[in-house]
Enzyme design. Structure first.
Site, short mmCIF file in Angstrom:
data_model
loop_
_atom_site.label_atom_id
_atom_site.label_comp_id
_atom_site.label_asym_id
_atom_site.label_seq_id
_atom_site.Cartn_x
_atom_site.Cartn_y
_atom_site.Cartn_z
N MET A 78 -130.14 21.26 38.88
CA MET A 78 -131.50 20.35 38.83
C MET A 78 -132.39 20.85 40.12
O MET A 78 -131.75 21.14 41.21
CB MET A 78 -131.69 18.94 38.39
CG MET A 78 -131.02 18.83 37.39
SD MET A 78 -130.89 17.04 36.89
CE MET A 78 -132.92 16.60 36.80
N HIS A 79 -133.68 20.51 40.36
CA HIS A 79 -134.41 20.28 41.39
C HIS A 79 -134.72 21.67 42.19
O HIS A 79 -135.61 21.81 43.04
CB HIS A 79 -133.84 19.52 42.45
CG HIS A 79 -133.38 18.05 41.71
ND1 HIS A 79 -133.96 17.13 41.16
CD2 HIS A 79 -132.18 17.51 42.01
CE1 HIS A 79 -133.26 16.24 40.85
NE2 HIS A 79 -131.95 16.55 41.24
N ASP A 237 -128.82 19.68 34.52
CA ASP A 237 -127.12 19.75 34.09
C ASP A 237 -126.29 18.05 33.63
O ASP A 237 -125.78 18.20 32.74
CB ASP A 237 -126.49 20.09 35.31
CG ASP A 237 -126.83 19.41 36.52
OD1 ASP A 237 -127.75 18.40 36.59
OD2 ASP A 237 -126.29 19.99 37.84
#
Length: 493
Positions: A78-79, A237
């Protein structure tokens, strides 16, 4: 029919091939490098993800009838900030979730824009790993690159773009950008304005289980699969892993005892705790979830065993901790070896033993570490309970879950049933299950979980032991507040 799941991790892409019953037929792992151009920085070349998937899928299908592949789903780290120019070319290396360059931008967002305002717009506050602070950094430090941005994406969305040519993002992954109004599931105009970007630069939003398109003809030919193969939006995830462990609907819970620890609690209703102690994100099943992330879980035990005790025989160190000793330990441990994220959000916090005496043994310290991690996990669970979420049982996974003793401690500290799974394949399994829903194999994510996820064993709490741990937990929760000011003073030295 066959389904491909992709776990796009930080160090590798793990691909799996699954049939409609949930049987895993084949797995392939493709590693790729990380870049650390400066201390605390973490980057990756998105082309490495493309290569890993395009090379990995043919290997995955070797020996199987590729014409039977119906769908592909991806769960990803992520991110990470992926930026494309007007020709859909990657502008610069992706800035990853574990990159720490944005301290100034995080301070600006939390202290000048204000945590209360951020929470009202996005249901979350700023962390260094989130995407919005990275955009602010890019605008300030690399204005030429910032000016070239045509599309902003997350890592797994770039893989989906390579497969389909569609700029997409799902709600679960978008929740971790600090750019999404999580409750209403649309891009926050206020946050886009603060970051100096337009909605046209953002990808189209989908539910995780929705089909975003089919594989492009040239990609289908390269992979040896039909052009009719559907690609679902996929998920971040943690949300994808939650699907893979059957954690969907109201009050579903998964606890991961990995290097770090996570408490993932699914809910049909949107909710935010008043201190933003837990992340409030959309879930891959169409609902929402709360997530607590502690930075050191099984790594605390690894530190004690290998760095302090100089042993790798974890079982031998735990063997003296017999059932009658549980709930009787007078040594406490704060598991904050790297500071802590959820629920205290204190980078100054430190690991601490308390209550040692002349007769304290190695086994007492080992037990204190196992219990300290369990108590810290309960801290996050209690935040969720304060919102009215009832948690009566939880799936448990991760390396720490291989310890029967640790699972017994955790079940009694939380006073809930723990469920251990037959198959634990993480985000890749969840991605394949989301693809099944996109292809109509199952009517919903919940149905897919009910049919595929199987519990191998359970650990139930004992009322007497749970009562002992209730008393210990109430003592534990007094320790950090008593030490907080000291930790802050130590950090100044």
């Amino acid at each position: 029919m066959l389904y491909i799941g992709i776990d796009l991790g930080t160090s590798s892409a793990k691909l799996l091939l699954m049939d409609a019953s949930g049987q895993i037929l084949s797995t392939v792992t493709k590693e790729y490098p990380l870049e650390f151009p400066q201390p605390g920085w973490s980057q990756q070349n998105p082309d490495d993800w493309r290569r890993a998937v395009l090379e990995g899928v043919p290997e995955l299908l070797r020996g199987f009838d590729a014409s039977q592949v119906a769908g592909i789903g991806c769960g990803g780290q992520m991110h990470g900030l992926v930026v494309l120019d007007k020709d859909d070319r990657v502008i610069r290396p992706a800035i990853l979730w574990n990159d720490g360059r944005t301290a100034e931008q995080v301070d600006y967002l939390n202290n000048e824009i204000g945590k209360e305002q951020l929470s009202a717009w996005t249901a979350n506050i700023a962390f260094a790993g989130f995407t919005a602070p990275k955009l602010l950094w890019l605008r300030e430090k690399e204005p030429e690159n910032f000016a070239r941005i045509s599309k902003i994406m997350l890592p797994k969305d770039y893989v989906n773009y390579i497969l389909t040519g569609v700029h997409s993002c799902d709600y679960s992954d978008a929740s971790g950008m600090l750019l999404l109004d999580v409750q209403h599931k649309y891009w926050s105009k206020e946050m886009l304005s603060i970051c100096g970007i337009s909605e046209g630069q953002m990808p189209q939003l989908f539910e995780s289980y929705e089909c975003i398109g089919t594989v492009k003809p040239e990609i289908a030919k390269l992979l040896g699969i039909p052009e009719t193969v559907k690609v679902c939006a996929g998920a971040g995830d943690n949300a994808a892993a939650a699907v893979g462990t059957g954690v969907v609907g109201e009050g579903g819970c998964n606890i991961s005892l990995g290097t770090s620890g996570t408490v993932f609690i699914s809910s049909e209703k949107f909710g935010v705790d008043r201190n933003n102690a837990l992340h409030a994100f959309a879930h891959a099943d169409g609902g929402y979830h709360l997530m607590g992330c502690m930075l050191s879980a099984a790594s605390c035990n690894k530190w004690l065993m290998e760095d302090i005790f100089k042993t790798t025989d974890y079982a031998a160190e735990q063997s003296p901790i017999t059932l009658e000793k549980l709930g009787e330990n007078h040594v406490y441990f704060l598991p904050y070896l790297m500071g802590e994220r959820s629920p205290i959000n204190d980078t100054n916090a430190r690991g601490t033993f308390l209550g040692m005496t002349m007769d304290t043994s190695r086994a007492d310290l080992t037990q204190a570490v196992l219990e300290g991690v369990a108590f810290a996990i309960r801290d996050s669970v209690e935040v969720a309970r304060s919102l009215g979420i009832e948690i009566s049982s939880s799936k448990v996974c991760g390396g720490g879950a291989k310890s029967p003793l640790w699972k017994t401690i955790l079940a009694n500290v939380l006073n809930i049933r723990l469920q251990c799974l037959e198959s634990e394949q993480g985000p890749g399994m969840g991605g394949a299950m989301l693809a099944m829903v996109a292809c109509g194999e199952y009517a919903s994510v919940r149905e897919a979980c009910e049919k595929i996820v199987r519990v191998a064993s359970t650990v139930d709490p004992d009322p007497v032991l749970a009562a002992k741990y209730e008393k210990r937990y109430q003592q534990f929760r007094k320790i950090y507040p008593a030490c907080k000011q000291l930790f802050a003073e130590f950090a100044k030295e």
